[in-house]
Structure formats: structure tokens, C-alpha cells
Design an enzyme around this catalytic site. Structure first.
Site, short mmCIF file in Angstrom:
data_model
loop_
_atom_site.label_atom_id
_atom_site.label_comp_id
_atom_site.label_asym_id
_atom_site.label_seq_id
_atom_site.Cartn_x
_atom_site.Cartn_y
_atom_site.Cartn_z
N GLY A 312 0.82 -1.21 0.00
CA GLY A 312 0.00 0.00 0.00
C GLY A 312 0.85 1.25 0.00
N SER A 315 -0.19 9.44 0.43
CA SER A 315 0.46 10.73 0.19
C SER A 315 1.78 10.85 0.91
CB SER A 315 -0.47 11.86 0.65
OG SER A 315 -1.72 11.79 0.00
N VAL A 319 3.69 1.35 2.50
CA VAL A 319 3.57 0.29 3.50
C VAL A 319 4.06 -1.02 2.88
CG1 VAL A 319 2.03 -0.94 5.06
CG2 VAL A 319 1.58 1.46 4.50
N ASP A 444 -9.43 11.02 8.85
CA ASP A 444 -9.29 10.49 7.49
C ASP A 444 -9.87 9.08 7.42
OD1 ASP A 444 -8.62 10.57 4.82
OD2 ASP A 444 -6.55 9.93 5.12
#
Length: 718
Positions: A312, A315, A319, A444
Site C-alpha cells: 500500500g 500521500s 507500506v 481520514d
């Protein structure tokens, strides 16, 4: 089979269950332990706590070389602790022998438990000195030795237990001074009360926190912080001027020798510790331990941060999946892109938000690494638990790749799974908003920030945009921060943030509402169909209540004969999503109300006997509902059935005798119901049954059926 009324000796024939991995018989009325337990060499968990077991602990348990968890607490066990048990280096999660009548010394073989994280031998009759070999238990975080008769001084060797969080030595006969090294350990709790300690109480580390330590009942202590209310220590005036020149020289030489000895000892200790870590072949217990990792270890764990390990990116960070060799654990490594503006601030925000929060539905941080790479560039990373089932977005929109780089086959979430995930997310948000010392706003919330573990439990992650509101702030009453509006993700960020409004918990509620609608419609807020004045909120609102089934995600598998209930359930859930995603913050629901509404959704009533007509069924999963009445006898007609999962309902009466006709049955889970009567002897004929879970019911104390050698897991207790 825990939490029943099963009584009498545990049958010795249980030793024939050679494949058994978990035996939970706690909270019953068993009286004797058979030595044949030592034949269960595949056993991983043994819990016999809270029974009436008397006699000694069988040394034969030392043959269970796979044992990770041993609990014999709150019984009437006597005699000494077998050295064979203390030599089981496999025990790593917990060793619970407290509240018995065990006597003798704590065996020196306790040093073999190098991976043990939690040990409790309190409230026994143990005596003698605390063994120095405890210093080998480097993974210990919780150590409870209180209410025994230990004597002598607190050993200096305990200073090597750098991961220790709680230490209770109270109500013993310990003497000597309070070791100053205890202030160097990162202890959350230290209890030294009711011993025979004397001298000055240190004032560093945990000794600075009066609510974390207790030294009462030691009449010869002095000093310490004011909150301890101890007398001041007598001051000794310097008499150096009265010493002869010869004495000064002697004292100087002695001081230098002591200093050099300590320096050499410390150096040897570091070397031995480094070697012992390399030699250790067992997996350390890291369930509660905060790992320490370096840049080199993370580089190796992720194969040089290779693209093949990339799972993953966002911004501010990428990961990677990695395996930490020294603990043999799969982790997720979030590496910050420090060239991106705001990445360092995101790193700090995430660390601040995660350092003091603990919840089953929040992604657990295991470590932080702040270092430099091989090129001298600044390097920052966070290490998290690895979530085996990826993020929620991939499940909702069928995005993902296998380890070999090939596209994954489509995976569909069942209705009950989506409801459970929604409840998990709501529980985590409610904890962040109301359950922490300071209010935390995630900022978020979106599908890619919801991670799913191997049991499909949801965990909220990515706190890079989180805001913390101090509880002493006057803004808390309004649930607002004096921060400027945070940046979120288009479609999920609350509309008031775009108008410069202050950050609030109601912004998270809006994001949750949109996410809830997406979970059950399968459509994201930025779907191509949403344009002009049509958005996800209005799309769902316009369909309620009559056309709700037209907008439900077609990938949700639904049975035709349940559509009436499903429609009512969907209307309720969609209305929650609508109420949370209102344009005006003042019109939105609170997360506490959301949780109550979500918990009210579930299957109710009795189980139809017509279920027996579904002869093709191989699995029935009706857990976590509100079914009542008896389990129908017609279940015995389902000859192909392999799995029955009825846990967490209100089923009453007895277990039907004829499920024994289901000769292919491998899994039977009836935990947490109101079942009564005897455990049917007919279950003994199920030759394929590997897991039988009957805990938390109201069975009579009879256990006459012959155990099967196919058993791998047996739950008669909690």
C-alpha cells in the site's frame, strides 16, 4: 467446556486425545488432575483455573513441549512446583499458578522460561529467596510474587528485565534496601508493601509516581517523594576532614576498584545478552511487548523495501509487508516519504495519537524507528501488526493482487460480516471520541484505512491526520479543536471543513456515515454516477424505504426466504448512514447512539424445523444472533453437514441426540447459550469431530461419552 457444573476427577482417558491442542475446563468443579495429561504432547493451551482440584501438579506436564499457555489458578493444589514445568521453555504467553497452596521454593529452572510474558504465582506458600535465574526471563512484562513467604533481598539480577511493566512483591518477608535500579525500569506498577525493607526510597522513574507504587508496611523506610508520607532520612555530615591521609588513599583505591569492576561487569553483561539473543531459537512473546527495531532489521525484513513487498501507499508513506527474523513475526512497515511536505508532521501526529490508546478495533503499533539509512538520509517508520485480510476497500471493490502478482479472485462480504465490520468501526470511533483521556479525531476515515485481520475483525489505522483535543480545553464540550480544518479524502471529508470550520468529532461521524452507506451499497462517494446534485447521501435517501433493496450491493449473498427481514434491516442501517452524513453537523448522530442502533440488528425467533430439508448444506453459521427455543431435531437430517456455528444466541433445552447422524461433522460450536441437560453420549460416535465447544451453558455435571482421538480442540469452559 468452561463455566459449567462438571464435577469429579478429570478422566484419565483424556490422555488419548493426542491431537488435542486446546483444553479449556476452567470454572467447573473438577477435583483431580490425571497424570495422563502429559500424553497430550500437541497441547498448546491448558486452562484448568477456578476448579476444586487438589493434590500436586503432575510432573508429566513437562512432556507437553508445545505448551504456550498454562493456567492452574484458584484451585487447592499443594506440594512443590515441578521443575519439569519450569523447564518448559515453550511457555510464552502466560503461567498462572496463583491462589493455591503450593509450597517450597520457586525452582531455579524458572530461568528456562525465556519467552514468558506473564507469570503469576501469588497467594501460595512459597518460600526461600527469589531466584537469580529470573533474570533470564527477558520477555517478562508482568511478574506477580505477592502473598508468599519469600525472604532475603530483592535480587540485583532483576535489573536485566528491561521489559517489565508490573512487579508485585508485596506481603512477603523480603529485607534489605529498595534497589535503585527499579527506578530505571519502565514500570507502570510497583508494589513492595508489607515486607521488611529498610533505608531510603529512590525518587527516580516509577518512584516519582505515587499512584504507581506502594511501600506501606515497611516500617524502616525513609525519604522518597512527599506523597509517600515517609520520615526524612537522617543526614550524615561529611567527616572527610577527620580522616587520615592513609585512609583517604585507601578509600580512593577501593572506589576505583569498585568502579572498574562495575564497568567490566556491565560490559560482560551486554556481550552475554547480545549472544543470548542470537542463540535463542524460541519465538519471544511479543503480544504486549514494544519491539525495538533498527533500520537494518527493517531493511532485511522487507527484502530491501522491495516492490514485491509493497502492500500500500499514500500521500506521505509506503507500506511494506515484512518478517522480523528475531521474533519470527509478520508485520506491516509504514515508511514515511520525508521528501513530501507534511510527512514529518504526519509521523509526529500518528505517534502522539497512538502512544496512549488501546482498543481491539484500533491498529496496534508495535514499534517506531527513527534513524538514518545507508546514504545518511533521515529515515522514519512505524511498525504495525500485519492484517492478513488487507483493507476494507479491496473487499468492497474487489481490488487486490496475490503474492505472485496475479489478480485475486473476487471476494464477497456476507451481510453479517458487513454489519460486524460497521460495528467494529463505530466502537473504535466512540473510544477515540469518548473513551480516551483526550478526545482524538481521526480525520481520514475511509475504506483503505480500515484493516481486517484473519478473523475479519476491523481495525482503524493511519492516524497521520489525527488531532488530539486536551480534556482541559474549553472546546471539548463542543467536541471541537482550535486547529484549522484538517485535510481528509475527497468524498469522506465533512463539508464544513471545506468552509474553514474547526475540526470536531462530528467530522468523523460524517466520514463514518458515508463509509457505512458504501459498505452496504458497494458504491463509493466518488463513483462516476454521482455528479451535479446527486451524491451518495441523496442516492440512498431517495430510495428509502420502498426501493432500498434496489440499491443494496448486489454482491451480498441473500437467501430468498429472508428478504423480508433483510429489507427491514437494510432500511434501519441506511437510515443510520443518512443520519450520520447530514450536511449540518448539529443534525448528525453521536457514535454511542450509532453503536446501539447497529447492535439492535440481528436475526431473532426460533429456528425452523424445515431447516432439515436443506440436505445439501455443508455449513451453518448463525452465531451472534438472538435465536431462542430448542435446536430442532431435524438438524440430524443434514448428512453432509461439516460445520455448525450457533454460538452467542439464546438456544435453550438440550442438545439434540441425532446430530450424531451428521457423520461428516468436524466443528460444533454452541458456546454462550442457555442449553441444559446432559452432554449427549451420541456425540462420541462422530469420528471426524475435531472441535467441540460447549462453554457458557447450563449443562448438568455429567460427562459419560467416550472422548474421541480426533479431537484437536475441546472447550468445556470459558
Amino acid at each position: 467446556m468452561a463455566t459449567n457444573n462438571l464435577a469429579g476427577p478429570i478422566p484419565s482417558s483424556i490422555g488419548r486425545l493426542h491431537k488435542l491442542q486446546s483444553l479449556l475446563l476452567d470454572q467447573n468443579k473438577f477435583t483431580e488432575l490425571p497424570s495422563s495429561l502429559g500424553n497430550l504432547t500437541s497441547l498448546i493451551t491448558l486452562n484448568l483455573g477456578e476448579n476444586n482440584i487438589h493434590g500436586s501438579i503432575p510432573p508429566s506436564l513437562g512432556n507437553c513441549h508445545s505448551l504456550l499457555e498454562l493456567a492452574l489458578y484458584k484451585n487447592n493444589l499443594n506440594g512443590s512446583i515441578p521443575t519439569e514445568i519450569m523447564s518448559l521453555s515453550s511457555i510464552s504467553t502466560f503461567l498462572l499458578l496463583d491462589h493455591n497452596a503450593l509450597s517450597g521454593s520457586l525452582p531455579s529452572q524458572v530461568g528456562s522460561l525465556k519467552n514468558l510474558g506473564y507469570m503469576d504465582v501469588s497467594y501460595n506458600k512459597l518460600s526461600g529467596p527469589i531466584p537469580n535465574t529470573l533474570s533470564n526471563c527477558l520477555s517478562l512484562e508482568w511478574l506477580y510474587l505477592e502473598a508468599n513467604s519469600f525472604e532475603g533481598e530483592i535480587p540485583q539480577s532483576l535489573r536485566m528485565l528491561r521489559g517489565l511493566r508490573e512487579l508485585d512483591l508485596s506481603h512477603n518477608n523480603l529485607s534489605g534496601k529498595v534497589p535503585s535500579y527499579l527506578g530505571e525500569l519502565q514500570l507502570d506498577m510497583l508494589n513492595l508493601s508489607f515486607n521488611r525493607l529498610h533505608g531510603e526510597v529512590p525518587i527516580q522513574g516509577v518512584f516519582q509516581n505515587g499512584s504507581a507504587i506502594s511501600v506501606v508496611g515497611n516500617n524502616d523506610l525513609c525519604g522518597g517523594i512527599a506523597k509517600l508520607d515517609l520520615p526524612p532520612c537522617p543526614s550524615s555530615k561529611s567527616s572527610n576532614n577527620k580522616l587520615s591521609h592513609k585512609m583517604k588513599v585507601i578509600l580512593l583505591v577501593v572506589g576505583l576498584v569498585i568502579f572498574l569492576s562495575l564497568f567490566v561487569s556491565f560490559f560482560i553483561f551486554l556481550q552475554r545478552r547480545h549472544v543470548s539473543k542470537k542463540k535463542s531459537s524460541s519465538t519471544p512473546s511479543i503480544k504486549h511487548q514494544f519491539l525495538r527495531v533498527s533500520y537494518v532489521e527493517l531493511l532485511k525484513a522487507t527484502n530491501g523495501f522491495s516492490e514485491a513487498n509493497l502492500i500500500g501507499f499514500g500521500s506521505y508513506a509506503s507500506v511494506y509487508k515484512g518478517i522480523l527474523d528475531h521474533v519470527q513475526m509478520v508485520v506491516a512497515v509504514k515508511v514515511l516519504n520525508l521528501q513530501t511536505r507534511g510527512a514529518s508532521k504526519s509521523f509526529i501526529s500518528e505517534c502522539k495519537a497512538l502512544r496512549a490508546i488501546r482498543h481491539r478495533n484500533l491498529l496496534k503499533i508495535l514499534s517506531v524507528c527513527s534513524s538514518v539509512d545507508f546514504h545518511g538520509n533521515e529515515f522514519k517508520a512505524l511498525v504495525y501488526e500485519f492484517m492478513a485480510n488487507g483493507n476494507l476497500g479491496n473487499w468492497l471493490h474487489h481490488v487486490g493482487v496475490r503474492d505472485q502478482g496475479q489478480p485475486e479472485e473476487p471476494r464477497n462480504l456476507k451481510l453479517i460480516q458487513r454489519l460486524d465490520i460497521s460495528t467494529d468501526i463505530a466502537s473504535a470511533l466512540d473510544y477515540l471520541h469518548c473513551g480516551c483521556e483526550s478526545t482524538i479525531i481521526h480525520g481520514d476515515l475511509k475504506p483503505s484505512n480500515v484493516l481486517l485481520d484473519d478473523e475479519m475483525t476491523a481495525h482503524i489505522g493511519d492516524f497521520g491526520l489525527a488531532k488530539i483535543i486536551s480534556t482541559v480545553s474549553s472546546d471539548v464540550a463542543q467536541g471541537q479543536s482550535n486547529s484549522v480544518a484538517i485535510r481528509g479524502t475527497v468524498g469522506y471529508v465533512a463539508p464544513e471543513y471545506g468552509m474553514g470550520e474547526m475540526v470536531s468529532t462530528l467530522g468523523d461521524v460524517y466520514s463514518f456515515g458515508i463509509l457505512l452507506l458504501e459498505i452496504f451499497t458497494g458504491k463509493g462517494p466518488t463513483d462516476a454516477m454521482f455528479k451535479d446534485h446527486l451524491n451518495l447521501h441523496n442516492f440512498v435517501k431517495n430510495a428509502l424505504p420502498n426501493r432500498v433493496m434496489e440499491i443494496v450491493d448486489p454482491c451480498i449473498p441473500l437467501e430468498h426466504n429472508t428478504r423480508s427481514w433483510i429489507k427491514d434491516c437494510m432500511v434501519s442501517i441506511m437510515r443510520i448512514g443518512i443520519a450520520c452524513s447530514m450536511a449540518s453537523p448539529t443534525n448528525r448522530m453521536e457514535m454511542g447512539s450509532v453503536i446501539s442502533e447497529l447492535h439492535s440488528q440481528g436475526l431473532v425467533g426460533s429456528l425452523s424445523p424445515h431447516l432439515g430439508n436443506l440436505s445439501f448444506l455443508k455449513s451453518i453459521d448463525l452465531q451472534n444472533n438472538s435465536f431462542h427455543s430448542q435446536i430442532p431435531q431435524e438438524m440430524g437430517c443434514l448428512f453432509q453437514l461439516q460445520t455448525i456455528e450457533f454460538s452467542n444466541n439464546w438456544f435453550g433445552g438440550g442438545i439434540p441426540n441425532n446430530p450424531s447422524c451428521c457423520s461428516r461433522l468436524e466443528w460444533l460450536n454452541l458456546i454462550d447459550n442457555n442449553l441444559t441437560g446432559n452432554i449427549p453420549a451420541e456425540l462420541g460416535s462422530l469420528s471426524r469431530l475435531g472441535t467441540l465447544a460447549l462453554s457458557i451453558n447450563k449443562y448438568h455435571p455429567s460427562f459419560h461419552w467416550k472422548p474421541l482421538t480426533s479431537f484437536r480442540t475441546l472447550f468445556i469452559g470459558m
